[in-house]
Design an enzyme around this catalytic site. Structure first.
Site, PDB file in Angstrom:
ATOM      1  N   GLU A 170       8.663 -14.707 -11.212  1.00  0.00           N
ATOM      2  CA  GLU A 170       8.032 -13.449 -10.809  1.00  0.00           C
ATOM      3  C   GLU A 170       7.373 -12.729 -11.979  1.00  0.00           C
ATOM      4  O   GLU A 170       6.265 -12.219 -11.859  1.00  0.00           O
ATOM      5  CB  GLU A 170       9.081 -12.485 -10.233  1.00  0.00           C
ATOM      6  CG  GLU A 170       9.429 -12.686  -8.798  1.00  0.00           C
ATOM      7  CD  GLU A 170      10.490 -11.693  -8.316  1.00  0.00           C
ATOM      8  OE1 GLU A 170      10.312 -11.175  -7.223  1.00  0.00           O
ATOM      9  OE2 GLU A 170      11.488 -11.439  -9.031  1.00  0.00           O
ATOM     10  N   GLU A 228      18.221 -17.200  -7.977  1.00  0.00           N
ATOM     11  CA  GLU A 228      17.805 -15.857  -8.381  1.00  0.00           C
ATOM     12  C   GLU A 228      17.262 -15.867  -9.822  1.00  0.00           C
ATOM     13  O   GLU A 228      16.255 -15.220 -10.117  1.00  0.00           O
ATOM     14  CB  GLU A 228      18.990 -14.890  -8.229  1.00  0.00           C
ATOM     15  CG  GLU A 228      18.742 -13.454  -8.656  1.00  0.00           C
ATOM     16  CD  GLU A 228      17.616 -12.752  -7.918  1.00  0.00           C
ATOM     17  OE1 GLU A 228      17.102 -13.272  -6.922  1.00  0.00           O
ATOM     18  OE2 GLU A 228      17.206 -11.677  -8.402  1.00  0.00           O
ATOM     19  N   LYS A 272      13.493 -14.721 -10.767  1.00  0.00           N
ATOM     20  CA  LYS A 272      13.193 -13.676 -11.764  1.00  0.00           C
ATOM     21  C   LYS A 272      12.185 -14.204 -12.774  1.00  0.00           C
ATOM     22  O   LYS A 272      11.211 -13.544 -13.105  1.00  0.00           O
ATOM     23  CB  LYS A 272      14.446 -13.220 -12.521  1.00  0.00           C
ATOM     24  CG  LYS A 272      15.448 -12.387 -11.782  1.00  0.00           C
ATOM     25  CD  LYS A 272      15.017 -10.960 -11.519  1.00  0.00           C
ATOM     26  CE  LYS A 272      14.203 -10.820 -10.265  1.00  0.00           C
ATOM     27  NZ  LYS A 272      14.867 -10.738  -9.009  1.00  0.00           N
ATOM     28  N   ARG A 288       5.488   0.054  -5.903  1.00  0.00           N
ATOM     29  CA  ARG A 288       5.391  -0.782  -4.697  1.00  0.00           C
ATOM     30  C   ARG A 288       4.433  -1.956  -4.900  1.00  0.00           C
ATOM     31  O   ARG A 288       4.464  -2.912  -4.135  1.00  0.00           O
ATOM     32  CB  ARG A 288       4.908   0.071  -3.516  1.00  0.00           C
ATOM     33  CG  ARG A 288       5.907   1.122  -3.106  1.00  0.00           C
ATOM     34  CD  ARG A 288       5.256   2.176  -2.255  1.00  0.00           C
ATOM     35  NE  ARG A 288       4.830   1.654  -0.968  1.00  0.00           N
ATOM     36  CZ  ARG A 288       5.505   1.817   0.164  1.00  0.00           C
ATOM     37  NH1 ARG A 288       6.634   2.465   0.160  1.00  0.00           N
ATOM     38  NH2 ARG A 288       5.042   1.336   1.296  1.00  0.00           N
ATOM     39  N   CYS A 314       0.808  -1.223   0.000  1.00  0.00           N
ATOM     40  CA  CYS A 314       0.000   0.000   0.000  1.00  0.00           C
ATOM     41  C   CYS A 314       0.841   1.272   0.000  1.00  0.00           C
ATOM     42  O   CYS A 314       1.886   1.332   0.630  1.00  0.00           O
ATOM     43  CB  CYS A 314      -0.893   0.048   1.228  1.00  0.00           C
ATOM     44  SG  CYS A 314      -1.907  -1.401   1.441  1.00  0.00           S
ATOM     45  N   ASN A 353      -2.038   1.784   5.970  1.00  0.00           N
ATOM     46  CA  ASN A 353      -1.177   0.665   5.558  1.00  0.00           C
ATOM     47  C   ASN A 353      -0.981  -0.216   6.772  1.00  0.00           C
ATOM     48  O   ASN A 353      -0.826   0.291   7.879  1.00  0.00           O
ATOM     49  CB  ASN A 353       0.212   1.164   5.145  1.00  0.00           C
ATOM     50  CG  ASN A 353       0.192   1.864   3.818  1.00  0.00           C
ATOM     51  OD1 ASN A 353      -0.852   1.944   3.180  1.00  0.00           O
ATOM     52  ND2 ASN A 353       1.333   2.380   3.414  1.00  0.00           N
ATOM     53  N   GLY A 354      -0.940  -1.522   6.566  1.00  0.00           N
ATOM     54  CA  GLY A 354      -0.679  -2.422   7.680  1.00  0.00           C
ATOM     55  C   GLY A 354      -1.883  -3.305   7.971  1.00  0.00           C
ATOM     56  O   GLY A 354      -2.791  -3.437   7.147  1.00  0.00           O
ATOM     57  N   HIS A 387      18.231 -36.117  -6.726  1.00  0.00           N
ATOM     58  CA  HIS A 387      17.391 -36.358  -5.555  1.00  0.00           C
ATOM     59  C   HIS A 387      15.977 -35.840  -5.751  1.00  0.00           C
ATOM     60  O   HIS A 387      15.297 -35.519  -4.777  1.00  0.00           O
ATOM     61  CB  HIS A 387      18.045 -35.728  -4.317  1.00  0.00           C
ATOM     62  CG  HIS A 387      19.401 -36.292  -4.022  1.00  0.00           C
ATOM     63  ND1 HIS A 387      19.591 -37.574  -3.587  1.00  0.00           N
ATOM     64  CD2 HIS A 387      20.643 -35.764  -4.173  1.00  0.00           C
ATOM     65  CE1 HIS A 387      20.894 -37.815  -3.447  1.00  0.00           C
ATOM     66  NE2 HIS A 387      21.546 -36.725  -3.814  1.00  0.00           N
ATOM     67  N   TRP A 435      -3.061  -2.688  -1.497  1.00  0.00           N
ATOM     68  CA  TRP A 435      -2.618  -4.051  -1.813  1.00  0.00           C
ATOM     69  C   TRP A 435      -3.403  -4.939  -0.860  1.00  0.00           C
ATOM     70  O   TRP A 435      -3.173  -4.913   0.349  1.00  0.00           O
ATOM     71  CB  TRP A 435      -1.124  -4.166  -1.574  1.00  0.00           C
ATOM     72  CG  TRP A 435      -0.454  -5.327  -2.213  1.00  0.00           C
ATOM     73  CD1 TRP A 435      -0.168  -5.465  -3.535  1.00  0.00           C
ATOM     74  CD2 TRP A 435       0.049  -6.499  -1.575  1.00  0.00           C
ATOM     75  NE1 TRP A 435       0.492  -6.650  -3.752  1.00  0.00           N
ATOM     76  CE2 TRP A 435       0.639  -7.305  -2.571  1.00  0.00           C
ATOM     77  CE3 TRP A 435       0.069  -6.953  -0.250  1.00  0.00           C
ATOM     78  CZ2 TRP A 435       1.226  -8.528  -2.295  1.00  0.00           C
ATOM     79  CZ3 TRP A 435       0.659  -8.168   0.023  1.00  0.00           C
ATOM     80  CH2 TRP A 435       1.225  -8.948  -0.990  1.00  0.00           C
ATOM     81  N   LYS A 457       6.563  -4.384  -4.391  1.00  0.00           N
ATOM     82  CA  LYS A 457       7.984  -4.038  -4.346  1.00  0.00           C
ATOM     83  C   LYS A 457       8.506  -4.067  -2.920  1.00  0.00           C
ATOM     84  O   LYS A 457       9.596  -4.529  -2.651  1.00  0.00           O
ATOM     85  CB  LYS A 457       8.166  -2.633  -4.936  1.00  0.00           C
ATOM     86  CG  LYS A 457       9.604  -2.159  -4.968  1.00  0.00           C
ATOM     87  CD  LYS A 457      10.384  -2.929  -5.997  1.00  0.00           C
ATOM     88  CE  LYS A 457      11.846  -2.593  -6.003  1.00  0.00           C
ATOM     89  NZ  LYS A 457      12.620  -3.693  -6.623  1.00  0.00           N
TER      90      LYS A 457
HETATM   91  C1  G6P Z   1       9.715  -8.240  -2.394  1.00  0.00           C
HETATM   92  C2  G6P Z   1      10.270  -7.724  -3.694  1.00  0.00           C
HETATM   93  C3  G6P Z   1      11.595  -8.407  -3.994  1.00  0.00           C
HETATM   94  C4  G6P Z   1      12.556  -8.215  -2.842  1.00  0.00           C
HETATM   95  C5  G6P Z   1      11.947  -8.654  -1.505  1.00  0.00           C
HETATM   96  C6  G6P Z   1      12.794  -8.205  -0.330  1.00  0.00           C
HETATM   97  O1  G6P Z   1       9.390  -9.583  -2.512  1.00  0.00           O
HETATM   98  O2  G6P Z   1       9.359  -7.966  -4.744  1.00  0.00           O
HETATM   99  O3  G6P Z   1      12.156  -7.860  -5.163  1.00  0.00           O
HETATM  100  O4  G6P Z   1      13.712  -8.954  -3.076  1.00  0.00           O
HETATM  101  O5  G6P Z   1      10.663  -8.063  -1.340  1.00  0.00           O
HETATM  102  O6  G6P Z   1      12.783  -6.797  -0.291  1.00  0.00           O
HETATM  103  P1  G6P Z   1      13.920  -5.901   0.300  1.00  0.00           P
HETATM  104  O7  G6P Z   1      13.453  -4.493   0.042  1.00  0.00           O
HETATM  105  O8  G6P Z   1      13.978  -6.212   1.781  1.00  0.00           O
HETATM  106  O9  G6P Z   1      15.187  -6.233  -0.375  1.00  0.00           O
END
Ligand code: G6P
Length: 616
Positions: free
Chosen positions: A490, A483, A487, A27, A2, A100-101, A506, A75, A611
Site C-alpha cells: 500500500e 497484513e 501494508k 479519505r 470523495c 459522492n457515489g 506450491h 476520487w 481511506k
Molecule cells: C480501504 C482502506 C483500508 C481498509 C479498507 C476497509 O481499503 O484503505 O485501510 O482496511 O478500506 O475499510 P473499513 O473502514 O471497512 O475497515
C-alpha cells in the site's frame, strides 16, 4: 474517497469549506473544488487537480467571499483526473453541485438532456445531475422540489449537495447509500460526508437516512423521507475531539497512529474486562440471550479489517468451539449464501461506511441470521446504526490511509467477543482467566514491541531497492503475514504477497532467489518447527530472510543463516500465543512505514487508494 462539505451562514464560509476539505484529506482524493454563491445570482468557482493546499492557493490568488458554498474532494470514478471533471459541476452559471457515489443510468439521462440543448463539459456522471436539476428549476420548480424530482430519475448510489445562486436561501441535499450528515450551528448550518469535516464548527449532527432529501437553510433544516413526508431525524452530539486529527510531533499520521496503539488498545479494553472476565452486556442489553444461541459465526469485511476477521476465526474455533467463516464483503454480497442454523453475522470496519460491507450487511439481514454484530471505530457510522449489536473500537480517528491502530484495536475487540463466546460454550474458568490476563497485558506488550523501531528502521534500508517481497506465517500468523504484505504494498509500492508458510512449495518458492526478501513471523507455538523447515527451504534457494520471532522461540540467527549483510532476526516479547498476532503486527507496520519513508512515497495518502471506500 470523495469528500463533501457545504455551509450556509451569515459570515464568509470559504475558510470553513477549505478547512473541512483538509480534514477529509485522509479519505483519499485526486482533485478538489469549491463554489460560492455571489450577490446578484452569480457564482464563483475554483477547481484544481491535486491537493487541497493547491486549491487554497488558487483561491488566495483570486479571492472570493460568500455566505453560501460547497466544496468537494474527488476520487475519480467516471472520467480521468482533470480539472474539468473535478466538482463542483455547474449548470448555466447558477446551479452548483457536488456528488459522492455513482449514478448508474447517467448515459441515458445525458442523451435526453442533450436533446434539450444542454452542453456537457466533463466526462462525469455528476454533471448530468447538475443539468437535470437545472432543467427542473427552469421549468419553475423551487430548488427543493427540483432535487426531489431529479433523484426520482437516478439509479445508483449518491450523496448530492446543490445550491442555486439565484435562490441563495438554501442548500439542498439528498442521499442513497453514500453517507451525509447535517451539522447545526448558531444561525448557520453545515453539511458533510463525515462529521470530521465539521468538528471545528459544530458538535451537533443528524445523519440522513436512505432516500432522504433535506432543505438546509441558515436557521432551519427540513428533512423529507423517501416518500416525501417531513420527518425528524435524531440529533447526536459528537464526542470526537477536533484536535484528534492533528499530527503533532510526528512526521506522518501513520507513524503517530502506530505509536498510539498501546493507548488505543487500552481504551478499547477499558471498562470491558474486570475480575478476570469479559463484563456482561458490553455488547448491548439483549446480547447475552442472543450470544447464548450462536452455533456459527460468519465474519464479513474488507482490506485490513478482513485480516482481523481471519485471526478471529482461529480464536472462535479453538476457544469457543464454534465454526466460523470469514469472507471478503465484495464476494459475500453477490453470492448465493447458505446460512447455517443459529448463525451470527459479524462485520468489521474501521469507517463503518465501506460500501461492500454495508451491502453485505443489508443482504445478510434478509437471510435469517440470528442477529448482526458490528465491530467499528466510528460511532456515527452507517454500520453502527444498522447493526443489532455493536462493539466499538476506541482507536480515535485514523487518518493514515494504511490502517494500523484500527487493526490492532479490532483484534482486541474480536478477542473480547470470542472470549465471551468461549465462556458461554464452556471454556474452563481457569483457561479463561489466563486468556483475559493475557489480553489485559496487550497495551503493555505492544508498547514494548514499538521499541523495535530503531532496529526495524535499519533493516528497512535493505528493502528500498527491492521489487517484491514475500511474507510468511502459519495459523493465526498467516493473517499477520497478509497484513504485513498489504501494508508494504500500500505505502511503499513494492509488490508483496502474504502466504501461509505451508503453501510456499506450491508456487511462491519459484520466485525465491538472492533478490527476494522473505519476511516471516515466528511465534513460540506448536507450528514453529514447521515454519523453520519452510525458512530453511528459502535459505537453500539463497533467499534473504527477515524473521520477527517471539523472544522465547527456539530460533537463532545462525540456524537461520542470517547475518549482518544478509537478512535479519528480530526477537521481541509477543506476550503469549493468544495476543501475539496483534503484537507481531506492530514491527511489520513499522517496516512498511520506514521502507515507504525511505522510498519517498506519500505515506499517509498513497496513490490511487482511499481511506474510506464508499463506492463499489
Ligand atoms: C480501504 C482502506 C483500508 C481498509 C479498507 C476497509 O481499503 O484503505 O485501510 O482496511 O478500506 O475499510 P473499513 O473502514 O471497512 O475497515
Amino acid at each position: 474517497m470523495c469528500g463533501i462539505v457545504g455551509a450556509i451562514a451569515q459570515r464568509d464560509v470559504t475558510a470553513i469549506l477549505v478547512e473541512g476539505l483538509r480534514r477529509l484529506e485522509y479519505r483519499g482524493y485526486d482533485s478538489t473544488g469549491l463554489a460560492l454563491a455571489q450577490p446578484g445570482g452569480d457564482l464563483a468557482l475554483w477547481r484544481t487537480v491535486g491537493k487541497v493546499a493547491r486549491l487554497a492557493e488558487k483561491i488566495k490568488a483570486n479571492p472570493g467571499e460568500g455566505v453560501l458554498g460547497v466544496a468537494h474532494s474527488r476520487w475519480a470514478t467516471h472520467g480521468g483526473v482533470t480539472e474539468a471533471n473535478a466538482h463542483p459541476h455547474v449548470s448555466e452559471n447558477r446551479i452548483a453541485l457536488i456528488h459522492n457515489g455513482i449514478i448508474e443510468n447517467y448515459l441515458e439521462i445525458r442523451e435526453s438532456l442533450r436533446g434539450k440543448g444542454y452542453v456537457f463539459h466533463s466526462e462525469t456522471d455528476t454533471e448530468v445531475v447538475t443539468h437535470l436539476i437545472h432543467d427542473f428549476v427552469k421549468q419553475g420548480h423551487d430548488l427543493t422540489d427540483a432535487v426531489k424530482l431529479a433523484v426520482k430519475q437516478l439509479t445508483g448510489a449518491y450523496a448530492i449537495v446543490v445550491f442555486d445562486a439565484q435562490q441563495p436561501d438554501r442548500i439542498v441535499v439528498a442521499r442513497i447509500a453514500s453517507p451525509l450528515v447535517i451539522g447545526f450551528g448558531n444561525g448557520e448550518n453545515f453539511v458533510a460526508s463525515d462529521v470530521q469535516a465539521l468538528l471545528p464548527v459544530t458538535r451537533s449532527f443528524i445523519f440522513l437516512e436512505e432516500g432522504d432529501v433535506a432543505d438546509v437553510r441558515r436557521d432551519s433544516v427540513t428533512v423529507f423521507d423517501a416518500r416525501g413526508r417531513v420527518v425528524e431525524r435524531k440529533r447526536h452530539e459528537s464526542s470526537l475531539s477536533a484536535d484528534a486529527v492533528e499530527r503533532g510531533e510526528y512526521a506522518h499520521y501513520m507513524l503517530k497512529e502506530i505509536h498510539e496503539q498501546p493507548q488505543a488498545i487500552a481504551d478499547t479494553l477499558e471498562g470491558r474486562i474486570a475480575n478476570d472476565r469479559v463484563l456482561p452486556n458490553i455488547f448491548g442489553v439483549d446480547a447475552d440471550a442472543l450470544l447464548q444461541r450462536v452455533r456459527h459465526v460468519q465474519i464479513v469485511a474488507c482490506g485490513t479489517s478482513y485480516h482481523g476477521g481471519l485471526v478471529a476465526r482461529y480464536w472462535c474455533e479453538a476457544l469457543a468451539g464454534i465454526p466460523c467463516s470469514v469472507e471478503i464483503a465484495s464476494e459475500y454480497r453477490y453470492r448465493d449464501v447458505v446460512v447455517p442454523k443459529d448463525s451470527l453475522f459479524v462485520t468489521i470496519s474501521q469507517s463503518g461506511e465501506t460500501a461492500d460491507t454495508l451491502a453485505a450487511l443489508s443482504q445478510a439481514k434478509k437471510l435469517g441470521y440470528l442477529g448482526t454484530f458490528a465491530i467499528c471505530n466510528v460511532p456515527e457510522s452507517s454500520l453502527v446504526r444498522e447493526s443489532d449489536l455493536v462493539l466499538m473500537t476506541r482507536a480515535g480517528p485514523e487518518i493514515g490511509v494504511a490502517s494500523t491502530k484500527a487493526n490492532t484495536t479490532q483484534l482486541a475487540a474480536l478477542a473480547l467477543l470470542m472470549l465471551e463466546l468461549a465462556r458461554i460454550n464452556g471454556l474452563p474458568a481457569e483457561r479463561l482467566r489466563e486468556l483475559v490476563a493475557e489480553l489485559t497485558s496487550l497495551p503493555r506488550v505492544v508498547d514494548a514491541a514499538l521499541k523495535t523501531e530503531p532496529e526495524v528502521r535499519k533493516l528497512a534500508e535493505r528493502f528500498v531497492p527491492k521489487q517484491s517481497a514475500i511474507f510468511l506465517g502459519r495459523g493465526t500468523y498467516w493473517p499477520v503475514a497478509l497484513e504485513g504484505a498489504l501494508k508494504l504494498k500500500e505505502i511503499s509500492y513494492i509488490h508483496a504477497e502474504g502466504y501461509p508458510a505451508g503453501e510456499l512449495k506450491h508456487g511462491p518458492l519459484a520466485l525465491v532467489d538472492a533478490e527476494m526478501p522473505v519476511v516471516a513471523v515466528a511465534p513460540n507455538d506448536h507450528l514453529l518447527e514447521k515454519l523453520k523447515s519452510n525458512l530453511a527451504e528459502v535459505r537453500a534457494r539463497g533467499g534473504e530472510l527477515f524473521v520477527f520471532a517471539d523472544a522465547n522461540a527456539d530460533i537463532d540467527a545462525h540456524q537461520l543463516g542470517v547475518h549482518e549483510a544478509h537478512g535479519a532476526l528480530v526477537k521481541l516479547d509477543s506476550g503469549g500465543n493468544f495476543i501475539a498476532p496483534a503484537v507481531l503486527t506492530v514491527p511489520l507496520q513499522l517496516l512498511a512505514y520506514h521502507v515507504a519513508v525511505l522510498r519517498g512515497t506519500d505515506v499517509d495518502q498513497p496513490r490511487n487508494l482511499a481511506k474510506s471506500v464508499t463506492v463499489e
